[in-house]
Design an enzyme around this catalytic site. Structure first.
Site, PDB file in Angstrom:
ATOM      1  N   LYS A 204     115.464  49.252 -46.916  1.00 41.26           N
ATOM      2  CA  LYS A 204     116.438  49.848 -47.835  1.00 41.26           C
ATOM      3  C   LYS A 204     115.678  50.565 -48.934  1.00 41.26           C
ATOM      4  CE  LYS A 204     120.407  48.105 -49.287  1.00 41.26           C
ATOM      5  NZ  LYS A 204     121.112  49.202 -48.713  1.00 41.26           N
TER       6      LYS A 204
ATOM      7  N   MET B  48     111.389  50.951 -60.054  1.00 43.47           N
ATOM      8  CA  MET B  48     112.150  52.080 -59.487  1.00 43.47           C
ATOM      9  C   MET B  48     112.332  53.188 -60.527  1.00 43.47           C
ATOM     10  SD  MET B  48     114.977  49.883 -57.367  1.00 43.47           S
ATOM     11  CE  MET B  48     115.032  48.481 -58.459  1.00 43.47           C
TER      12      MET B  48
ATOM     13  N   ASP C 229     112.451  43.543 -45.172  1.00 39.76           N
ATOM     14  CA  ASP C 229     112.657  44.707 -46.040  1.00 39.76           C
ATOM     15  C   ASP C 229     111.461  45.651 -45.928  1.00 39.76           C
ATOM     16  OD1 ASP C 229     115.090  44.110 -47.041  1.00 39.76           O
ATOM     17  OD2 ASP C 229     114.458  44.055 -49.141  1.00 39.76           O
TER      18      ASP C 229
END
Ligand code: SAH
Length: 274
Positions: free
Chosen positions: A76, A193, A54
């Site tokens: 991603k 996030m 990742d």
């Protein structure tokens, strides 16, 4: 009418299948500092024949990989072009079915906002053995670098880990409800996030939390590039903008951060090493 012969388990076929079928390990690479890898993660990475990486994983972690291992980058990042989740799942399944020992390396801990739930389901459905190897999640790395606890007998009886980035079409977190709950139950809020939605998060949280609630914003936690800013909830978005802070950041919100030295000032940016 002819009777159907009873289904007899084909033991030889099943054994052959289980020998040929590999496995998938979802491994936490920690928040950034490669020294924060667990010993189990190091051993699992070293044994892998295929490693799917990742984009929040520090490259340095790959020094533990076997020289013959195939490394595939499947980054991603929210909003950026990335490898579709369905493709990643298919790839893990097909490699494991070929007998490969697959490691899926994820930032932090694989069980925290890492899509592991979806992957575990897909792998188990395909009959693939799954192992989970924990890592240190970003918020804990960030708090350690600030010398601050996540809970405190006087200020924080618990923790809420929340994402600021919902699936498209999903209304996402009810921040007002969270604000009330965290105030009433003395909970620290940890937002992953949360940079893109910071303005809305601040606005909504102020409906249940006082304006002077302490906030720490930590970018690139545990890496030499780490920066953090300390402010109050009413200045969250302004601080992010003025200090040009960008993803990956964790937002830590609550009275447990009151002990931090610099909260007297409106907002302040510091280098972790400074
Ligand atoms: N599984 C990861 C979280 C993945 S979601 C974990 O347990 O940490 C990605 C989000 O994690 C980022 O948007 C950011 O909010 C946070 N994050 C990951 N690494 C970080 C770091 N080094 N510093 C600050 N935040 C980080």
């Amino acid at each position: 009418m002819k009777n159907k012969p009873p289904k007899v388990p084909n033991i030889a076929r099943d054994i052959a299948h289980s020998i040929a079928t590999g496995q998938v390990s979802l491994v936490g690479a920690g928040p950034g500092d490669p020294d924060l890898l667990t010993l189990k993660a190091v051993k699992t990475i070293a044994a892998a024949t295929v490693i799917l990486v990742d984009d929040l994983v520090n490259e340095a972690v790959l020094q533990h990989a076997n020289a013959n291992a195939r490394i595939v980058y499947v980054g991603k990042r929210g909003g950026c072009a990335s490898t579709p989740q369905a493709f990643i799942e298919k790839l893990m399944i097909s490699e494991a079915q070929k007998g490969e020992n697959v490691v899926r390396l994820k930032g932090g801990d694989p069980l925290v906002f890492g899509r592991s739930g979806e992957e575990i389901e897909a792998l188990q459905k395909a009959g693939i053995r799954v192992h989970i190897v924990n890592g240190i999640t970003a918020a804990l790395g960030a708090l350690a670098s600030l010398n601050t606890a996540l809970t405190h007998r006087d200020h924080a009886h618990g923790v809420l880990m929340v994402t600021g980035h919902a699936k498209p079409g999903d209304p996402g977190t009810d921040w007002r409800a969270l604000a009330h709950a965290s105030r009433q139950a003395k909970l620290t809020l940890v937002v992953y996030m949360g940079v893109a939605a910071a303005q809305r998060i601040q606005y909504e949280l102020l409906h249940g939390l006082p304006a002077n609630t302490p906030v720490a914003i930590v970018q690139d936690a545990t890496l030499p590039s780490q920066q953090h800013a300390l402010c109050t909830l009413d200045c969250l978005h302004q601080t992010l903008t003025e200090q040009r802070m960008a993803s990956p950041c964790v937002l830590l919100i609550g009275d447990v951060l009151r002990g931090l030295d610099h909260l007297g000032r409106k907002h302040e940016l510091q280098s972790a090493l400074g």
